[in-house]
Design a protein around this motif. Sequence first.
Motif, mmCIF file in Angstrom:
data_model
loop_
_atom_site.group_PDB
_atom_site.id
_atom_site.type_symbol
_atom_site.label_atom_id
_atom_site.label_comp_id
_atom_site.label_asym_id
_atom_site.label_seq_id
_atom_site.Cartn_x
_atom_site.Cartn_y
_atom_site.Cartn_z
ATOM 1 N N HIS A 20 0.830 -1.202 0.000
ATOM 2 C CA HIS A 20 0.000 0.000 0.000
ATOM 3 C C HIS A 20 0.869 1.258 0.000
ATOM 4 O O HIS A 20 0.500 2.280 -0.574
ATOM 5 N N LYS B 4 -6.558 -8.662 8.035
ATOM 6 C CA LYS B 4 -7.785 -8.010 7.548
ATOM 7 C C LYS B 4 -7.561 -6.526 7.318
ATOM 8 O O LYS B 4 -8.059 -5.959 6.342
ATOM 9 N N GLU C 42 -5.649 -6.261 4.063
ATOM 10 C CA GLU C 42 -6.501 -6.566 2.915
ATOM 11 C C GLU C 42 -7.540 -5.485 2.669
ATOM 12 O O GLU C 42 -7.976 -5.289 1.540
ATOM 13 N N GLY D 297 -6.628 -5.111 -0.909
ATOM 14 C CA GLY D 297 -7.318 -6.287 -1.445
ATOM 15 C C GLY D 297 -6.632 -7.546 -0.949
ATOM 16 O O GLY D 297 -5.750 -7.483 -0.083
ATOM 17 N N PRO D 298 -7.006 -8.692 -1.500
ATOM 18 C CA PRO D 298 -6.411 -9.952 -1.025
ATOM 19 C C PRO D 298 -4.891 -9.943 -1.168
ATOM 20 O O PRO D 298 -4.362 -9.591 -2.208
#
Length: 167
Positions: free
Chosen positions: A94, A143, A146, A150-151
């Motif tokens: 990210h 979590k 993600e 995303g995954p």
Amino acid sequence: MTSEDRGAAGPYIEYDNLPVLHAREKDLPLLHPYGTVKVGGRYVTPGGGRLTVRKDGKHLQITLDHLGCPAQLTKEKTALFRRLGLAAEGHCLHAGCRHHAADAGAVLRSFTLRTGRIELTAFVRAALAVELGDERPVDVLLKDAEALVGPVRRVGPQAGEDQEEAG
């Protein structure tokens, strides 16, 4: 305390009912799950590992060594430590970094944690929770990652199982 000679690498010393430590490690502080973790620190973990934290540019390098501790080398714990590494990797993706979660045969685990993304203490607490068999802190961190990117890709033999669960 008792000692155990392991040849050139020894002597090793039993430390408060944990797996034996090298003589030069016996004075390391025991890391409490709710204690503070300092960058530049080296600790003995409640699960018998040696945890080292150092700064490397915009990242923290966290190394967890479970040499001599077979209870930490199970398939389940290896999979949890990999998921913890993926959580850190997701936050780095990210932020625009391109490195990967790493571990060397489960004995030496190395994590790269982007500063300002996951709090060091929260990450270390998740690692200590894995040592004690609790996967919930890892799930929370994964979590969170993600939700940002995303995954997060799966590595190793668990990859197929994780994809089946998601589908």
